[in-house]
Design a protein around this motif. Structure first.
Motif, mmCIF file in Angstrom:
data_model
loop_
_atom_site.group_PDB
_atom_site.id
_atom_site.type_symbol
_atom_site.label_atom_id
_atom_site.label_comp_id
_atom_site.label_asym_id
_atom_site.label_seq_id
_atom_site.Cartn_x
_atom_site.Cartn_y
_atom_site.Cartn_z
ATOM 1 N N ASN A 1 9.353 -4.391 3.917
ATOM 2 C CA ASN A 1 9.740 -5.517 3.059
ATOM 3 C C ASN A 1 11.046 -5.181 2.342
ATOM 4 O O ASN A 1 11.041 -4.700 1.201
ATOM 5 C CB ASN A 1 8.647 -5.834 2.052
ATOM 6 N N PRO A 2 12.182 -5.425 2.987
ATOM 7 C CA PRO A 2 13.484 -5.075 2.389
ATOM 8 C C PRO A 2 13.871 -5.934 1.192
ATOM 9 O O PRO A 2 14.896 -5.680 0.563
ATOM 10 C CB PRO A 2 14.466 -5.274 3.556
ATOM 11 N N PHE B 1 8.118 5.243 0.024
ATOM 12 C CA PHE B 1 9.005 4.214 -0.519
ATOM 13 C C PHE B 1 9.908 3.656 0.578
ATOM 14 O O PHE B 1 10.113 2.435 0.673
ATOM 15 C CB PHE B 1 9.862 4.777 -1.656
ATOM 16 N N GLN B 2 10.457 4.532 1.386
ATOM 17 C CA GLN B 2 11.352 4.085 2.460
ATOM 18 C C GLN B 2 10.606 3.241 3.487
ATOM 19 O O GLN B 2 11.138 2.246 3.992
ATOM 20 C CB GLN B 2 12.022 5.290 3.118
ATOM 21 N N ARG B 3 9.379 3.620 3.784
ATOM 22 C CA ARG B 3 8.572 2.830 4.723
ATOM 23 C C ARG B 3 8.271 1.452 4.127
ATOM 24 O O ARG B 3 8.302 0.440 4.841
ATOM 25 C CB ARG B 3 7.272 3.570 5.039
ATOM 26 N N ALA C 1 0.840 -1.202 0.000
ATOM 27 C CA ALA C 1 0.000 0.000 0.000
ATOM 28 C C ALA C 1 0.875 1.252 0.000
ATOM 29 O O ALA C 1 0.589 2.232 -0.705
ATOM 30 C CB ALA C 1 -0.933 -0.015 1.208
ATOM 31 N N HIS C 2 1.953 1.242 0.787
ATOM 32 C CA HIS C 2 2.899 2.368 0.781
ATOM 33 C C HIS C 2 3.528 2.527 -0.603
ATOM 34 O O HIS C 2 3.634 3.638 -1.135
ATOM 35 C CB HIS C 2 4.004 2.128 1.814
ATOM 36 N N LYS C 3 3.941 1.425 -1.150
ATOM 37 C CA LYS C 3 4.600 1.427 -2.463
ATOM 38 C C LYS C 3 3.702 2.015 -3.545
ATOM 39 O O LYS C 3 4.111 2.922 -4.289
ATOM 40 C CB LYS C 3 4.993 -0.010 -2.807
ATOM 41 N N TRP C 4 2.463 1.525 -3.616
ATOM 42 C CA TRP C 4 1.581 1.979 -4.684
ATOM 43 C C TRP C 4 1.009 3.361 -4.432
ATOM 44 O O TRP C 4 0.717 4.101 -5.385
ATOM 45 C CB TRP C 4 0.493 0.935 -4.955
#
Length: 308
Positions: A195-196, A188-190, A157-160
């Motif tokens: 998920n590294p 993006f950093q979160r 969700a953070h990514k998108w």
């Protein structure tokens, strides 16, 4: 091993119930009631409706009525996600969007971010009309934002949300785009914190760095006039992320290969630039984006005097 043991115990437990050997319940309507429900659950398992064995064991502590409701709710969500992932992996952009659109009112973050991604992917298709593209861009942002409000710990969700917020900036001008830059970077950093191992998000941080390292002088001047501390970065910083993405998942994405080539060019390392540009050109073309990467990599190589 633990899951396999749990599954074995569960199946043995079901077999005992099917045989009527239930401690504390001998005959009567209660035994028949339980046995009928166990038969139904066994049938579900045999049909391949995949649920975690450990989850089923945990659900077993509920009353049978509550247990049945929880199981069926879980199956529906899992089935939606499974079907969505299958369509996404098959490149069925339009079918995926049509399928997930019926779940737009869902309160499940995993479904909503998938719909957000599908909306954006549909907007990116060359055949999508401009007015539809704009509607889909804003729709995708709103869906990702809703997914975040439901579950802040959902990395996708953070990514998108970050991706879609960047797209919205294309419609709202330079001031908004630059103003949102820090928000985009933070999401993006979160996502990477959560998920590294997601190479795509790492790549996107690299693109963020590359974009601001490559910002034309006049845009830098506008940014400095609008913001006390405008976003900035370097090509060296961008390279770190692009290389990190390759370490996490080698050759995962044609565009990461292209950006590695372009970044090495900016750093005056032509030998490495040629290596990665050739990899980008030779990457299997499966999507419209792959076609664009192939063309750009080929054009750059030609401009460097390379026969392709």
């Amino acid at each position: 091993m633990a899951a396999a043991g749990a599954r074995s115990s569960l199946l043995a437990w079901i077999q005992r119930l099917r045989g009527g050997h239930v401690t504390g319940l001998r005959g009567g309507s209660g035994s028949r009631y339980i046995r009928s429900h166990v038969l139904k659950e066994s049938a579900l398992l045999q049909k391949g409706l995949v649920l975690s064995s450990l989850s089923l064991l945990a659900i077993g502590s509920y009353r049978w009525k509550n247990r049945q409701a929880v199981v069926y709710a879980s199956i529906k969500v899992d089935d939606v996600k499974e079907q969505a992932d299958y369509l996404y992996g098959s490149g069925e952009t339009e079918k995926l969007y049509e399928f997930l659109s019926q779940y737009g009112d869902s309160n499940d973050a995993e479904i909503l971010w998938r719909l957000s991604r599908a909306s954006r992917d549909l907007a990116q298709l060359s055949k999508t009309a401009p007015e539809d593209k704009k509607r889909l861009v804003y729709e995708s942002r709103d869906l990702a934002k809703k997914a975040l409000e439901i579950n802040e710990s959902c990395f996708a969700a953070h990514k998108w949300y970050a991706i879609c917020l960047s797209d919205v900036g294309d419609y709202e001008g330079m001031k908004v785009k630059i103003g949102n830059a820090y928000i985009i970077r933070d999401h993006f950093q979160r996502a990477i914190e959560l998920n590294p191992k997601d190479a795509t998000t790492i790549h996107l941080i690299g693109v963020w760095c590359y974009m601001f390292a490559d910002l034309p002088w006049y845009q830098k001047k506008i940014a400095s006039a609008l913001f006390a501390t405008p976003p900035s970065s370097t090509f060296d910083e961008a390279l770190v992320y692009f290389e990190m993405a390759e370490e996490v998942d080698p050759n995962f994405y044609s565009k990461n290969l292209l950006y590695l080539g372009k970044t090495f060019l900016k750093l005056k390392n032509n030998e490495q630039a040629l290596l990665w540009l050739h990899k980008a050109k030779d990457y299997p073309v499966r999507t419209e984006e792959d076609k664009e990467v192939y063309k750009e990599a080929t054009d750059i190589l030609k401009s460097l005097g390379v026969k392709v």
